[in-house]
Write a protein that holds these residues in place. Structure first.
Motif, PDB file in Angstrom:
ATOM      1  N   GLU A 105       0.840  -1.199   0.000  1.00 34.11           N
ATOM      2  CA  GLU A 105       0.000   0.000   0.000  1.00 34.11           C
ATOM      3  C   GLU A 105       0.876   1.250   0.000  1.00 34.11           C
ATOM      4  OE1 GLU A 105      -3.405   2.095   2.857  1.00 34.11           O
ATOM      5  OE2 GLU A 105      -2.581   0.124   3.341  1.00 34.11           O
ATOM      6  N   ILE A 106       0.452   2.279  -0.730  1.00 31.66           N
ATOM      7  CA  ILE A 106       1.208   3.533  -0.767  1.00 31.66           C
ATOM      8  C   ILE A 106       1.027   4.270   0.552  1.00 31.66           C
ATOM      9  CG2 ILE A 106       1.452   5.755  -1.918  1.00 31.66           C
ATOM     10  CD1 ILE A 106       0.467   4.462  -4.463  1.00 31.66           C
ATOM     11  N   ALA A 107       2.133   4.647   1.206  1.00 34.77           N
ATOM     12  CA  ALA A 107       2.054   5.372   2.471  1.00 34.77           C
ATOM     13  C   ALA A 107       1.510   6.770   2.225  1.00 34.77           C
ATOM     14  CB  ALA A 107       3.437   5.440   3.112  1.00 34.77           C
ATOM     15  N   SER A 108       0.893   7.336   3.247  1.00 30.16           N
ATOM     16  CA  SER A 108       0.428   8.721   3.177  1.00 30.16           C
ATOM     17  C   SER A 108       0.581   9.334   4.554  1.00 30.16           C
ATOM     18  CB  SER A 108      -1.031   8.805   2.717  1.00 30.16           C
ATOM     19  OG  SER A 108      -1.884   8.207   3.676  1.00 30.16           O
ATOM     20  N   PHE A 109       0.526  10.665   4.604  1.00 27.66           N
ATOM     21  CA  PHE A 109       0.549  11.383   5.869  1.00 27.66           C
ATOM     22  C   PHE A 109      -0.704  12.230   5.922  1.00 27.66           C
ATOM     23  CE2 PHE A 109       1.692  14.739   8.856  1.00 27.66           C
ATOM     24  CZ  PHE A 109       2.276  14.004   9.878  1.00 27.66           C
ATOM     25  N   ALA A 161       5.587  17.993  -0.709  1.00 27.01           N
ATOM     26  CA  ALA A 161       5.548  17.409  -2.054  1.00 27.01           C
ATOM     27  C   ALA A 161       6.936  17.395  -2.697  1.00 27.01           C
ATOM     28  CB  ALA A 161       4.571  18.187  -2.928  1.00 27.01           C
ATOM     29  N   GLU A 162       7.770  18.394  -2.350  1.00 28.71           N
ATOM     30  CA  GLU A 162       9.126  18.427  -2.885  1.00 28.71           C
ATOM     31  C   GLU A 162      10.010  17.357  -2.247  1.00 28.71           C
ATOM     32  OE1 GLU A 162      10.417  22.357  -2.065  1.00 28.71           O
ATOM     33  OE2 GLU A 162       9.089  23.313  -3.547  1.00 28.71           O
ATOM     34  N   ARG A 163       9.813  17.146  -0.938  1.00 32.31           N
ATOM     35  CA  ARG A 163      10.681  16.219  -0.214  1.00 32.31           C
ATOM     36  C   ARG A 163      10.188  14.780  -0.256  1.00 32.31           C
ATOM     37  NH1 ARG A 163      12.401  19.549   5.307  1.00 32.31           N
ATOM     38  NH2 ARG A 163      12.892  21.515   4.268  1.00 32.31           N
ATOM     39  N   ARG A 164       8.881  14.611  -0.320  1.00 29.61           N
ATOM     40  CA  ARG A 164       8.296  13.266  -0.313  1.00 29.61           C
ATOM     41  C   ARG A 164       7.325  13.118  -1.490  1.00 29.61           C
ATOM     42  NH1 ARG A 164      10.308   9.426   3.510  1.00 29.61           N
ATOM     43  NH2 ARG A 164      11.318  10.651   5.139  1.00 29.61           N
ATOM     44  N   PRO A 165       7.825  13.198  -2.708  1.00 30.66           N
ATOM     45  CA  PRO A 165       6.919  13.195  -3.867  1.00 30.66           C
ATOM     46  C   PRO A 165       6.103  11.922  -4.014  1.00 30.66           C
ATOM     47  CG  PRO A 165       9.202  12.934  -4.553  1.00 30.66           C
ATOM     48  CD  PRO A 165       9.245  13.278  -3.097  1.00 30.66           C
ATOM     49  N   HIS A 166       6.543  10.830  -3.401  1.00 22.23           N
ATOM     50  CA  HIS A 166       5.830   9.556  -3.537  1.00 22.23           C
ATOM     51  C   HIS A 166       4.933   9.255  -2.337  1.00 22.23           C
ATOM     52  CE1 HIS A 166       8.291   8.934  -7.025  1.00 22.23           C
ATOM     53  NE2 HIS A 166       9.405   8.982  -6.316  1.00 22.23           N
ATOM     54  N   GLU A 220       6.468   7.031  20.005  1.00 16.46           N
ATOM     55  CA  GLU A 220       7.683   7.156  19.204  1.00 16.46           C
ATOM     56  C   GLU A 220       7.320   7.683  17.819  1.00 16.46           C
ATOM     57  OE1 GLU A 220      11.480   4.468  17.640  1.00 16.46           O
ATOM     58  OE2 GLU A 220       9.943   3.596  18.943  1.00 16.46           O
ATOM     59  N   ASN A 221       7.999   8.722  17.405  1.00 19.19           N
ATOM     60  CA  ASN A 221       7.672   9.348  16.123  1.00 19.19           C
ATOM     61  C   ASN A 221       8.038   8.451  14.948  1.00 19.19           C
ATOM     62  OD1 ASN A 221       6.829  11.611  17.492  1.00 19.19           O
ATOM     63  ND2 ASN A 221       8.683  12.788  17.095  1.00 19.19           N
ATOM     64  N   THR A 222       7.151   8.418  13.972  1.00 18.34           N
ATOM     65  CA  THR A 222       7.464   7.737  12.724  1.00 18.34           C
ATOM     66  C   THR A 222       8.406   8.598  11.903  1.00 18.34           C
ATOM     67  OG1 THR A 222       5.625   8.745  11.529  1.00 18.34           O
ATOM     68  CG2 THR A 222       5.168   6.685  12.728  1.00 18.34           C
ATOM     69  N   GLU A 223       8.978   8.007  10.862  1.00 13.76           N
ATOM     70  CA  GLU A 223       9.853   8.761   9.972  1.00 13.76           C
ATOM     71  C   GLU A 223       9.095   9.909   9.321  1.00 13.76           C
ATOM     72  OE1 GLU A 223      12.048   8.013   5.688  1.00 13.76           O
ATOM     73  OE2 GLU A 223      11.882   6.338   7.100  1.00 13.76           O
ATOM     74  N   LEU A 224       7.840   9.666   8.927  1.00 21.48           N
ATOM     75  CA  LEU A 224       7.049  10.716   8.283  1.00 21.48           C
ATOM     76  C   LEU A 224       6.710  11.829   9.268  1.00 21.48           C
ATOM     77  CD1 LEU A 224       4.645   8.616   6.022  1.00 21.48           C
ATOM     78  CD2 LEU A 224       6.804   9.736   5.404  1.00 21.48           C
ATOM     79  N   MET A 225       6.448  11.474  10.527  1.00 22.96           N
ATOM     80  CA  MET A 225       6.157  12.496  11.526  1.00 22.96           C
ATOM     81  C   MET A 225       7.383  13.384  11.741  1.00 22.96           C
ATOM     82  SD  MET A 225       3.621  13.543  13.414  1.00 22.96           S
ATOM     83  CE  MET A 225       4.029  15.288  13.463  1.00 22.96           C
TER      84      MET A 225
END
Length: 227
Positions: free
Chosen positions: A6-10, A28-33, A181-186
């Motif tokens: 599944e595609i991750a989202s924030f 969008a510039e740093r996490r385009p996917h 614990e913070n996720t990488e996306l957080m």
């Protein structure tokens, strides 16, 4: 939680008047996917969604119940009085609460200002349910409205204007997310709202590809693995 494949989202909740567009563009510039999903809702609803796991974080106005939540301050909003353009209040650049004493000041049920005691002005016969309804009443000449400037801009009308109220309580806006614990996306989003550059972000980055090693051949010529 993201399932395999599944595609991750924030998912970011935000209150009316907040403008997360700048952060969304940087994301969008740093996490385009990785899509950034924006969910607008009142503060109480955003906090409920955070606790339920329906959104990952929220931009909300204080006060909130901070149990089980992190919160970092983002900014403090200017408080303004909204009035018809022909109201006497428009004769000044700044107002004080005493200037509103003789006016009806509407008190919408979704008001978020942290009033420490009595509110300014005279109360209306009934309280409007929402800020949007209160704005309509101001336009109809029923009274004035005191609220954060971002909400005044959100509900802008050509027949209304607003003035800063220098001694009114002000609304603080925070970023809040689960106390875990913070996720990488957080971590990525925290870095964005704090103004960290991509190079100074705490989130791990994929290593740059390194060239194939070279060795010296006969007569000192460099040789490398041909692709």
């Amino acid at each position: 939680m993201t399932e395999p494949g599944e595609i991750a989202s924030f998912r970011l909740g935000y209150v009316p008047g907040a403008t997360p567009g700048k952060w969304a563009r940087i994301w969008a510039e740093r996490r385009p996917h990785v899509p950034l999903e924006l969910v607008g809702a009142p503060t109480d609803e955003v906090v409920e969604r955070i606790r339920a796991g329906a959104v990952d974080a929220g931009v909300v106005r204080l006060p909130i119940d901070r149990a089980g939540l992190h919160a970092i301050p983002l900014y403090t909003e200017t408080t303004v009085a909204v009035a018809p353009k022909d109201h006497v209040l428009t004769a000044v650049d700044e107002a004080r609460l005493d200037d509103l004493a003789d006016d009806i000041v509407l008190r919408p049920q979704d008001d978020t200002l942290p009033w420490p005691g009595d509110r300014p002005g005279r109360a209306a016969a009934s309280d409007p349910a929402t800020t949007a309804e209160a704005i309509e009443l101001v336009a109809a000449g029923v009274g004035l409205l005191v609220l954060p400037q971002s909400l005044a801009r959100l509900h802008h009308r050509r027949d209304l204007t607003h003035r800063p109220v220098v001694d009114a309580p002000r609304s603080s806006v925070v970023l809040t997310w689960p106390d875990a614990e913070n996720t990488e996306l957080m971590e990525e989003f925290i870095g964005i709202v704090r103004g960290r550059t991509a190079n100074s972000s705490r989130t791990p980055r994929r290593p740059e590809s390194t060239p194939a090693p070279t060795t010296k051949g006969p007569r000192g010529r460099r040789t490398g693995r041909r692709r």
